[in-house]
Write an enzyme that holds these catalytic residues in place. Structure first.
Site, PDB file in Angstrom:
ATOM      1  N   GLU A 144       1.003  -5.408  -8.416  1.00 31.82           N
ATOM      2  CA  GLU A 144      -0.216  -4.927  -7.858  1.00 31.82           C
ATOM      3  C   GLU A 144      -0.576  -3.752  -8.624  1.00 31.82           C
ATOM      4  O   GLU A 144      -0.085  -2.573  -8.493  1.00 31.82           O
ATOM      5  CB  GLU A 144      -0.109  -5.049  -6.619  1.00 31.82           C
ATOM      6  CG  GLU A 144      -1.647  -4.637  -5.859  1.00 31.82           C
ATOM      7  CD  GLU A 144      -1.417  -4.318  -4.475  1.00 31.82           C
ATOM      8  OE1 GLU A 144      -2.465  -4.548  -3.633  1.00 31.82           O
ATOM      9  OE2 GLU A 144      -0.371  -3.988  -3.928  1.00 31.82           O
ATOM     10  N   ASP A 179      -5.757  -7.337  -5.477  1.00 30.50           N
ATOM     11  CA  ASP A 179      -6.202  -6.868  -4.313  1.00 30.50           C
ATOM     12  C   ASP A 179      -7.675  -6.114  -4.916  1.00 30.50           C
ATOM     13  O   ASP A 179      -8.002  -5.447  -5.742  1.00 30.50           O
ATOM     14  CB  ASP A 179      -5.600  -5.795  -3.835  1.00 30.50           C
ATOM     15  CG  ASP A 179      -5.909  -4.988  -2.672  1.00 30.50           C
ATOM     16  OD1 ASP A 179      -7.059  -4.892  -2.403  1.00 30.50           O
ATOM     17  OD2 ASP A 179      -5.149  -4.899  -1.879  1.00 30.50           O
ATOM     18  N   GLN A 205      -6.262  -9.993  -2.192  1.00 33.74           N
ATOM     19  CA  GLN A 205      -6.365  -9.307  -0.980  1.00 33.74           C
ATOM     20  C   GLN A 205      -7.684  -8.775  -0.818  1.00 33.74           C
ATOM     21  O   GLN A 205      -8.273  -8.413  -1.978  1.00 33.74           O
ATOM     22  CB  GLN A 205      -5.224  -8.252  -0.808  1.00 33.74           C
ATOM     23  CG  GLN A 205      -3.918  -8.744  -0.725  1.00 33.74           C
ATOM     24  CD  GLN A 205      -2.670  -7.807  -0.852  1.00 33.74           C
ATOM     25  OE1 GLN A 205      -2.719  -6.801  -1.606  1.00 33.74           O
ATOM     26  NE2 GLN A 205      -1.630  -7.897   0.034  1.00 33.74           N
ATOM     27  N   GLU A 241      -5.764  -7.333   4.088  1.00 34.95           N
ATOM     28  CA  GLU A 241      -5.169  -6.041   4.323  1.00 34.95           C
ATOM     29  C   GLU A 241      -6.126  -4.900   4.379  1.00 34.95           C
ATOM     30  O   GLU A 241      -6.597  -4.301   3.440  1.00 34.95           O
ATOM     31  CB  GLU A 241      -4.447  -5.841   3.050  1.00 34.95           C
ATOM     32  CG  GLU A 241      -3.430  -4.642   3.095  1.00 34.95           C
ATOM     33  CD  GLU A 241      -2.585  -4.520   1.726  1.00 34.95           C
ATOM     34  OE1 GLU A 241      -1.391  -4.214   1.661  1.00 34.95           O
ATOM     35  OE2 GLU A 241      -3.254  -4.669   0.576  1.00 34.95           O
TER      36      GLU A 241
END
Length: 262
Positions: A144, A179, A205, A241
């Site tokens: 990530e 993300d 995310q 998240e």
């Protein structure tokens, strides 16, 4: 239909961790993710909670060094290879017990005791090692990119860097953990980035920008993105998240609307 996983490290903090599974289930989530299961309970205890509340364990992080001391992963740190290997097997134990098909290996921060080439080589070898261990059990290793505002000095910060790393890692069970909060902070142009990365990521995310709060506020139109991702056939999970502005349950109006879109 879009599948949403509550991040129990950030959401439902109104109650102790072990009570958050019930809260997530009662709120309409089908899955959960969180940072480090090892800190909370045994794999057997967590497995029992997942079964009781009919939740899927979508993701968790591999051990990431001494979190309380500010470490954010050790994959890029020469000299910590044995620790990384031990963490790989600890993560595998939990992944198997929780029937979790993907784990995130945090890269770590750049260390000025080593040059970039040394840390790059260390990272590649460690992720390859984890991928080879996990492969036999059908578990993917995710990498990530994290923005430099939240974690200054982090090794992996952009999606283009993640693409380059994927190529050099060369393992079929290594993918990007995309993300969109971090991506917006560092790069923007989210849907074009999604199109470019198609097939290279296995988990998305979401959180608002700039505050990392509920996804129905801020500068990202998540409802538009969710529609587009449904149209192009995204089958993975959306990990939520984010830090709720107030009580977690009071801010879940976005989830009802998002679930109705697909």
């Amino acid at each position: 239909m879009a599948k949403f996983a509550a991040n129990l490290s950030m959401m439902f903090n109104e109650v102790p961790f072990m009570e958050r599974f019930a809260k997530a289930s009662d709120s309409g989530f089908e899955g959960v993710e969180y940072l480090f299961p090892y800190y909370y309970a045994s794999s057997e205890e967590l497995s029992a909670l997942l079964k009781r509340y009919q939740l899927t364990q979508v993701l968790f992080n591999m051990p990431a060094g001494i979190w309380e001391a500010g470490e954010r992963g050790i994959a890029c740190l020469p000299g910590r290879e044995k620790e990384f290997a031990a963490g790989t097997y600890e993560a595998l134990k939990y992944a198997v017990a929780l029937d979790c098909k993907q784990v995130h290996a945090m890269a770590g921060k750049l260390d000025d005791k080593f040059n970039l080439e040394q840390q790059y080589e260390c990272y590649i070898k460690n992720i390859q090692y984890a991928a080879d261990v996990m492969h036999e059990y059908g578990v993917n290793v995710l990498i990530e990119a994290i923005n430099t505002r939240d974690i200054p000095g982090y090794f992996l910060t952009t999606q283009k860097q993640a693409e380059m790393l994927l190529k050099d890692i060369g393992r079929k069970n290594v993918f990007i953990q995309l993300d969109l909060y971090h991506c917006q902070v560092m790069e923007g142009d989210l849907f074009k980035t999604i199109e470019r990365l198609w097939g290279k990521f296995r988990h998305i995310q979401i959180a608002s920008v700039p505050g990392r709060n509920e996804p129905d506020i801020g500068e990202i139109n998540y409802f538009w993105l969710l529609k587009k991702l449904n149209e192009v056939g995204y089958q993975g999970w959306f990990g939520c998240e984010y830090h709720p502005i107030g009580n977690t349950e009071d801010g879940l109006g976005w989830l009802v609307k998002a679930q109705s879109l697909s």
